[in-house]
Design a protein around this motif. Structure first.
Motif, PDB file in Angstrom:
ATOM      1  N   ARG A  68       0.876  -1.176   0.000  1.00 32.99           N
ATOM      2  CA  ARG A  68       0.000   0.000   0.000  1.00 32.99           C
ATOM      3  C   ARG A  68       0.906   1.215   0.000  1.00 32.99           C
ATOM      4  O   ARG A  68       1.631   1.472   0.968  1.00 32.99           O
ATOM      5  CB  ARG A  68      -0.922   0.006   1.219  1.00 32.99           C
ATOM      6  N   HIS A  69       0.884   1.960  -1.096  1.00 31.31           N
ATOM      7  CA  HIS A  69       1.901   2.994  -1.274  1.00 31.31           C
ATOM      8  C   HIS A  69       1.383   4.109  -2.173  1.00 31.31           C
ATOM      9  O   HIS A  69       0.633   3.874  -3.118  1.00 31.31           O
ATOM     10  CB  HIS A  69       3.157   2.371  -1.904  1.00 31.31           C
ATOM     11  N   ARG A  70       1.815   5.307  -1.858  1.00 33.30           N
ATOM     12  CA  ARG A  70       1.555   6.469  -2.704  1.00 33.30           C
ATOM     13  C   ARG A  70       2.896   7.141  -2.969  1.00 33.30           C
ATOM     14  O   ARG A  70       3.662   7.407  -2.034  1.00 33.30           O
ATOM     15  CB  ARG A  70       0.597   7.449  -2.017  1.00 33.30           C
ATOM     16  N   GLY A  71       3.182   7.396  -4.224  1.00 32.82           N
ATOM     17  CA  GLY A  71       4.463   7.998  -4.537  1.00 32.82           C
ATOM     18  C   GLY A  71       4.428   8.738  -5.858  1.00 32.82           C
ATOM     19  O   GLY A  71       3.515   8.588  -6.670  1.00 32.82           O
ATOM     20  N   ARG A  72       5.440   9.507  -6.065  1.00 33.46           N
ATOM     21  CA  ARG A  72       5.560  10.345  -7.257  1.00 33.46           C
ATOM     22  C   ARG A  72       6.151   9.533  -8.405  1.00 33.46           C
ATOM     23  O   ARG A  72       7.168   8.860  -8.259  1.00 33.46           O
ATOM     24  CB  ARG A  72       6.460  11.532  -6.910  1.00 33.46           C
TER      25      ARG A  72
END
Length: 568
Positions: A397-401
């Motif tokens: 579960r990850h949010r990144g650019r």
């Protein structure tokens, strides 16, 4: 029962004379009399496919078994694809190998076939061919190599190549030491000793019912491989007598058994495209969502690289695939049969686990839920896959650019640049590497990490692509994104800096921008020149997307045996 080969050999006319006479270079008259079935040995042995280079010896044992059972064995060399040598990727020719084998089986006077494969694409292509022509068939896998060692530690071929090469880039291993490991990596004949694609597809063949149960994973140098080859030759004659064809063995239940097996052994994501393609040839209803539905909740029981520690000869001594399947027997279709004619589950009765450090009990799995996860969202409306067993749990579960690369060449040019704007939270995005885009969907999805992050100790990042990755690879890698960028998929519209959201538990993969903005963007072009002629032109024009198995559209659907018109 009238044998198919009798259409060539029976009778007293000129054509039957020609067929018999030209085959009498070692075959006695009795080979054409008394209803002896002619068994092709579809042999992918090749010095340029090093994992299959021993298959001529295996073919000899198969032939002995065929003769003993009253058949006539016939060696049939077929297209062989060496995963380590063929450029740009062996996957570009999987469908060609399948089509060529299918046509040679259909064109020749054979009643049944033994399929000899080992390297990644050979077993899939052979099964696709057998499914299409639907002659009685059985798979004899070539088996994994024995484990080599370096500095006292076992080496997993493929997996440790990736690991050691990253250590060189990180500065923690000298290039001289890395190169010293080369002669230790490949200890014997056979294919990769990890649960890579070759081992996975041998297990898939057995789970589909297309091998004699207990065959998959037998090490290539083990004398029991030749014993089983002899037995397989004998069985091939029986298959013809009983008209036991692939369409009777590989049912929907068999494919669901394969999906359960894929999760339990921690198998390669490549199995997804191969199983979809094989099912497509048979006309079996199988979709990408079946992998999620059926594989969800299946525990990982095999502690093998790349998801675990051990290697294939450890799995064999610990009880083999049968011991694994015995632990999940309640999840298997009880009616799906093997080439023996008996349900696959009946062959599990005597299976035992002899080493619980290699094969875990159901109550103590390596992971409780190890199935291939199918992701959807505005980045993958046709689906994408991830192998949670090979990923870092904290990155699921990850949010990144986004840091976007237009091609694998772009990766090689810019990845290690000190000027690359990237950190450990970034999401590496690679496009232009799907079935049409490269073409051939190469195994480049497990992008290496930027050197400056390796130097900081980073060993995993979220990576997203329309490519595949080696079954020996590991990491938090999203693959097979469909539609691919070259087919107009949303991946072509992602820009560096866009926020990417991965949520494996929710089965989501999204770029967090307004739908209207995404729709209005012009897709990027990869710059790859479309082929003008030959196989690549045919492939690009007709290959389907990954969610349909990346097969050629005109080869999907049940075909069957069609004996061609005779002409001399």
């Amino acid at each position: 029962m009238a044998l198919r080969s009798s259409l060539w050999y029976s009778g007293n006319d000129r054509n039957s004379y020609i067929h018999r006479a030209w085959m009498r270079r070692g075959l006695p008259r009795e080979a054409f009399e008394g209803g002896k079935p002619h068994i092709a040995i579809a042999n992918t042995a090749s010095d340029l496919t090093p994992c299959n280079s021993h298959l001529n010896e295996v073919a000899e044992s198969v032939a002995h078994g065929v003769w003993e059972a009253g058949g006539v064995p016939l060696n049939l060399p077929v297209v062989s694809l060496g995963e380590t040598n063929v450029r740009p990727t062996a996957m570009l020719w999987r469908n060609l190998a399948a089509m060529a084998t299918e046509e040679m089986l259909r064109a020749n006077p054979v009643d049944g076939v033994v399929l000899l494969g080992g390297c990644d694409k050979t077993i899939p292509s052979l099964l696709m061919a057998a499914a299409s022509v639907d002659l009685p068939a059985v798979v004899m896998p070539g088996g994994p190599m024995l484990t080599g060692h370096f500095r006292g530690a076992p080496l997993g071929c493929g997996t440790d190549v990736w690991r050691l090469s990253e250590e060189v880039r990180a500065g923690t291993l000298s290039r001289e030491e890395f190169l010293r490991s080369e002669s230790s990596m490949i200890r014997s004949r056979g294919h990769c000793n990890t649960m890579g694609t070759a081992s996975t597809m041998a297990c898939m063949a057995e789970a589909l019912g297309m091998t004699i149960p207990g065959t998959a994973g037998t090490p290539a140098p083990d004398s029991r491989l030749l014993e089983r080859s002899h037995e397989t030759g004998r069985l091939a004659v029986e298959l013809v007598a009983r008209e036991r064809r692939p369409s009777r063995v590989m049912t929907r239940g068999s494919f669901l058994n394969a999906i359960v097996t894929l999760a339990a052994v921690g198998g390669s994501t490549n199995a997804v495209v191969h199983l979809l393609a094989i099912a497509g040839r048979l006309g079996v209803d199988l979709s990408l969502d079946d992998f999620d539905r059926t594989g969800s909740g299946v525990p990982l029981l095999v502690d093998l690289q790349p998801a675990g520690r051990h290697l294939m000869d450890d799995l064999f001594r610990a009880g083999g695939l049968a011991a694994v399947l015995k632990e999940v027997e309640d999840l298997l279709d009880p009616e799906a049969v093997a080439v023996t004619g008996r349900p696959l589950v009946e062959h599990l009765a005597g299976a035992e686990i002899w080493d619980e450090s290699v094969i875990r009990r159901r109550a103590d799995p390596l992971l409780p839920d190890a199935g291939i996860a199918v992701l959807r969202g505005n980045l993958a409306p046709g689906g994408a896959v991830i192998k949670p067993a090979a990923a870092s749990p904290e990155l699921l579960r990850h949010r990144g650019r986004a840091v976007v690369f237009e091609s694998i060449e772009d990766v090689h040019a810019r990845l290690d640049s000190p000027a690359l704007d990237v950190d450990e939270t970034s999401v590496l995005v690679l496009r232009g590497c799907g079935p049409k885009g490269y073409p051939g969907m190469p195994e480049v999805g497990n992008l290496p990490l930027p050197a400056k992050l390796l130097e900081k100790g980073v060993r995993d990042m979220v990576r997203i692509s329309d490519a595949r990755m080696s079954g020996t690879a590991y990491g938090t890698v999203v693959l097979h994104t469909a539609p691919e960028a070259a087919a107009g998929g949303p991946l072509a519209k992602v820009r560096t800096g866009d926020p990417i959201v991965l949520d494996v538990a929710a089965r989501r993969l999204d770029v967090d921008i307004p739908d209207a903005e995404l729709a209005a963007r012009r897709p990027a072009t990869t710059g790859y020149a479309e082929p003008a002629r030959g196989w690549e032109r045919l492939y690009v024009d007709h290959v389907t997307q990954a969610d349909r198995g990346a097969d050629l559209d005109f080869l999907i659907g049940s075909s069957g045996d069609r004996v061609g018109r005779e002409s001399h």
